[in-house]
Design an enzyme around this catalytic site. Structure first.
Site, PDB file in Angstrom:
ATOM      1  N   ASN A 206      15.486 -47.439 -14.163  1.00 37.95           N
ATOM      2  CA  ASN A 206      15.346 -47.508 -15.615  1.00 37.95           C
ATOM      3  C   ASN A 206      14.069 -48.208 -16.070  1.00 37.95           C
ATOM      4  OD1 ASN A 206      18.725 -48.144 -15.190  1.00 37.95           O
ATOM      5  ND2 ASN A 206      17.989 -46.227 -16.077  1.00 37.95           N
TER       6      ASN A 206
ATOM      7  N   LEU B 208      10.503 -50.878 -19.814  1.00 37.51           N
ATOM      8  CA  LEU B 208      11.944 -50.789 -19.604  1.00 37.51           C
ATOM      9  C   LEU B 208      12.541 -49.742 -20.524  1.00 37.51           C
ATOM     10  CD1 LEU B 208      14.608 -51.979 -18.392  1.00 37.51           C
ATOM     11  CD2 LEU B 208      14.617 -53.555 -20.344  1.00 37.51           C
ATOM     12  N   CYS B 209      13.381 -48.882 -19.976  1.00 33.85           N
ATOM     13  CA  CYS B 209      14.089 -47.863 -20.757  1.00 33.85           C
ATOM     14  C   CYS B 209      15.569 -48.218 -20.753  1.00 33.85           C
ATOM     15  CB  CYS B 209      13.859 -46.479 -20.150  1.00 33.85           C
ATOM     16  SG  CYS B 209      14.679 -45.143 -21.062  1.00 33.85           S
ATOM     17  N   ILE B 210      16.048 -48.673 -21.896  1.00 33.29           N
ATOM     18  CA  ILE B 210      17.440 -49.092 -22.007  1.00 33.29           C
ATOM     19  C   ILE B 210      17.914 -48.812 -23.427  1.00 33.29           C
ATOM     20  CG2 ILE B 210      16.738 -51.462 -22.594  1.00 33.29           C
ATOM     21  CD1 ILE B 210      19.204 -52.478 -21.165  1.00 33.29           C
TER      22      ILE B 210
ATOM     23  N   HIS C 277      16.334 -48.806 -27.884  1.00 36.16           N
ATOM     24  CA  HIS C 277      15.952 -47.570 -28.540  1.00 36.16           C
ATOM     25  C   HIS C 277      16.178 -47.697 -30.049  1.00 36.16           C
ATOM     26  CE1 HIS C 277      16.631 -45.135 -24.578  1.00 36.16           C
ATOM     27  NE2 HIS C 277      15.533 -45.872 -24.565  1.00 36.16           N
TER      28      HIS C 277
END
Length: 209
Positions: free
Chosen positions: A78, A85-87, A91
């Site tokens: 992730n 960081l992609c969480i 978003h």
């Protein structure tokens, strides 16, 4: 309350009641840019590591989320290869049917620095590999866990060089638990040692939510 005032308040609260496992400082005294140090949780492949990251807040915070970028090498499903960081919690709170995320999973103004950092720690030990930001890491985590762990352990060893001299290093699971009753100005998320919190205070806290 302006974004700067909100962040100054959250920083004061964090300094009063630090979240175990994290070292937080402003970058060049800029309230909108926070330097984050993350100690690897015990009993995980990250144990003993110290991972540096930067959290940047928008001028309309808390109505929109900050960005979180690892500055240390960080091989994780992730985390994009550039460290972003992609969480879900980070978003924007705008509808996005393509993401498959429920609205309650995305950012909302009640979130705080503490809730973000707790989500980061949770993601370390429980990656979301259904839609990985780093496809190679996601596939390896699923199909070759031994090789994945080997890469992470090498990064952990490298990261130890970045541990500040004046920072206490958590050495056990107990060091990652808040044992004293925190001073809470408003509803926030923390880790608690339930045995240390008296029932009367617990009821008062719950009634404020």
């Amino acid at each position: 309350m302006s974004a700067a005032q909100t962040l100054q308040r959250q920083l004061r609260e964090f300094q009063k009641n630090p979240l175990p496992g994290f070292n937080v400082e402003l970058k060049e005294d800029n309230i909108f840019v926070w330097d984050i140090g993350i100690f690897g949780p015990p009993d995980t492949i990250y144990e003993g590591g110290y991972f540096k990251a930067t959290m940047k807040f928008p001028e309309d915070y808390p109505f929109n989320p900050p960005t979180f970028t690892f500055n240390s090498e960080f091989f994780h499903p992730n985390v994009y290869t550039d460290g972003r960081l992609c969480i879900s919690i980070l978003h924007p709170p705008t509808p996005d049917p393509m993401s498959g995320e429920r609205p309650e999973e995305r950012w909302n103004p009640t979130q705080s620095v503490e809730s973000i950092l707790i989500s980061v720690i949770s993601l370390l030990t429980d990656p979301n590999i259904s839609s990985p930001a780093n496809v190679d890491a996601g596939v390896m985590y699923r199909d070759d866990r031994e090789k994945y762990n080997e890469i992470v352990r090498k990064e952990v060893e490298k990261s130890k060089r970045d541990i500040p001299e004046n920072v206490a290093i958590p050495k056990s699971a107990e060091d990652f638990i808040i044992k004293n009753k925190p001073e809470i100005e408003e509803d926030e998320s923390f880790w608690y040692d339930d045995e240390e919190v008296d029932d009367e205070w617990d009821e008062d806290y719950m009634s404020d939510e």
